[in-house]
Scaffold this motif. Structure first.
Motif, short mmCIF file in Angstrom:
data_model
loop_
_atom_site.label_atom_id
_atom_site.label_comp_id
_atom_site.label_asym_id
_atom_site.label_seq_id
_atom_site.Cartn_x
_atom_site.Cartn_y
_atom_site.Cartn_z
N ARG A 179 0.81 -1.23 0.00
CA ARG A 179 0.00 0.00 0.00
C ARG A 179 0.84 1.27 0.00
O ARG A 179 0.55 2.21 -0.73
CB ARG A 179 -0.94 0.01 1.20
CG ARG A 179 -2.09 -0.98 1.07
CD ARG A 179 -3.08 -0.92 2.24
NE ARG A 179 -2.47 -1.42 3.47
CZ ARG A 179 -2.15 -0.67 4.53
NH1 ARG A 179 -2.39 0.61 4.53
NH2 ARG A 179 -1.61 -1.21 5.60
N LEU A 180 1.88 1.32 0.82
CA LEU A 180 2.65 2.55 0.99
C LEU A 180 3.88 2.65 0.08
O LEU A 180 4.30 3.75 -0.26
CB LEU A 180 3.10 2.69 2.45
CG LEU A 180 1.99 2.74 3.49
CD1 LEU A 180 2.58 2.77 4.90
CD2 LEU A 180 1.06 3.92 3.27
N LEU A 181 4.44 1.50 -0.27
CA LEU A 181 5.69 1.50 -1.03
C LEU A 181 5.54 0.94 -2.44
O LEU A 181 6.52 0.89 -3.18
CB LEU A 181 6.76 0.69 -0.28
CG LEU A 181 7.11 1.17 1.13
CD1 LEU A 181 8.03 0.17 1.83
CD2 LEU A 181 7.75 2.55 1.08
N ILE A 228 10.89 -6.76 -1.52
CA ILE A 228 12.23 -6.41 -1.98
C ILE A 228 12.82 -5.36 -1.04
O ILE A 228 12.21 -4.32 -0.79
CB ILE A 228 12.19 -5.89 -3.43
CG1 ILE A 228 11.65 -7.00 -4.35
CG2 ILE A 228 13.56 -5.40 -3.88
CD1 ILE A 228 11.27 -6.53 -5.74
N VAL A 229 14.00 -5.66 -0.52
CA VAL A 229 14.67 -4.79 0.43
C VAL A 229 15.38 -3.66 -0.32
O VAL A 229 15.93 -3.87 -1.40
CB VAL A 229 15.68 -5.60 1.28
CG1 VAL A 229 16.46 -4.70 2.22
CG2 VAL A 229 14.96 -6.68 2.07
N LEU A 254 9.78 6.74 3.15
CA LEU A 254 8.57 6.65 3.94
C LEU A 254 8.63 7.49 5.21
O LEU A 254 7.65 8.12 5.58
CB LEU A 254 8.30 5.19 4.30
CG LEU A 254 6.91 4.82 4.72
CD1 LEU A 254 5.89 5.23 3.67
CD2 LEU A 254 6.81 3.34 4.97
N HIS A 255 9.78 7.53 5.84
CA HIS A 255 9.91 8.30 7.09
C HIS A 255 9.67 9.79 6.85
O HIS A 255 9.20 10.49 7.72
CB HIS A 255 11.28 8.06 7.73
CG HIS A 255 12.42 8.53 6.91
ND1 HIS A 255 12.90 7.81 5.83
CD2 HIS A 255 13.19 9.64 6.99
CE1 HIS A 255 13.92 8.47 5.29
NE2 HIS A 255 14.11 9.58 5.96
N ARG A 258 12.16 -1.59 -0.13
CA ARG A 258 12.32 -0.63 -1.22
C ARG A 258 10.98 -0.04 -1.63
O ARG A 258 9.97 -0.71 -1.66
CB ARG A 258 12.96 -1.35 -2.42
CG ARG A 258 13.18 -0.43 -3.57
CD ARG A 258 13.92 -1.10 -4.68
NE ARG A 258 13.93 -0.19 -5.81
CZ ARG A 258 14.81 -0.25 -6.78
NH1 ARG A 258 15.75 -1.16 -6.76
NH2 ARG A 258 14.74 0.60 -7.77
N GLU A 259 11.03 1.23 -1.95
CA GLU A 259 9.86 1.94 -2.45
C GLU A 259 9.92 1.99 -3.97
O GLU A 259 10.97 2.23 -4.56
CB GLU A 259 9.84 3.37 -1.89
CG GLU A 259 8.64 4.17 -2.28
CD GLU A 259 8.57 5.50 -1.55
OE1 GLU A 259 7.49 6.10 -1.57
OE2 GLU A 259 9.58 5.93 -0.97
#
Length: 175
Positions: free
Chosen positions: A73-75, A81-82, A87-88, A100-101
């Motif tokens: 949802r957010l990324l 996947i790292v 996000l912060h 990962r985004e």
């Protein structure tokens, strides 16, 4: 039995039945929606790379919780996947993630395919629609720390939702 107890029992049974009927139905509908939403992307990537759509979609379904996970949802990350994300900065530092985004859901799916294409088993498997063989090779190469449990869960997703039928549309041919 008092009228109050009888009403209470019937009410409880009615509520329980409603939850079971509609709750399970909503959960099933979310799975159908996820497949419907991403199957065209999976088929397109399959025809570009020779990675079965069932593999792409089955892994995405499992690892993103049908798109309900925070990562999805957010990324826009459907594969766990790292990597880096911002996000912060978006959420005022209240939620941090090591995942990962991606710019979009589609970018996540395409990145996953690029990762698979770099694996040693890829040249041997590309264009092969046998999803169980793909899962075995992926598991043997260490794709998931969960090992055979992961392999069985993805195979279960593919089988349960008949994702293997998508592989019938494979137009990719080994070159």
């Amino acid at each position: 039995m008092t009228l109050n107890k009888m009403f209470s029992s019937r009410w409880f049974c009615a509520v329980l039945c409603t939850i079971l009927l509609f709750g399970n139905s909503a959960y099933s509908q979310s799975k159908v929606r996820y497949v419907t939403k991403y199957k065209e992307t999976a088929i397109a990537i399959m025809n570009e790379t020779g990675i079965p759509a069932s593999i792409i979609l089955g892994i995405a379904m499992l690892e993103s919780g049908m798109g309900t996970s925070k990562n999805a949802r957010l990324l826009h990350n459907h594969f766990g996947i790292v990597g880096k994300n911002k996000l912060h900065k978006k959420k005022g530092g209240t939620y941090r993630s090591r995942y990962r985004e991606f710019e979009s859901d589609d970018a996540s799916f395409r990145y996953f395919a690029k990762m698979v294409q770099k694996k040693k088993y890829y040249p041997l498997m590309k264009g092969d629609p046998k999803y169980k063989d793909w899962l075995k090779h992926m598991n043997d190469s260490g794709y998931s720390a969960a090992g055979q449990v992961w392999e069985k869960r993805v195979a279960g997703m593919i089988s349960r939702y008949k994702l293997y039928k998508l592989d019938e549309q494979m137009a990719y041919s080994k070159k």
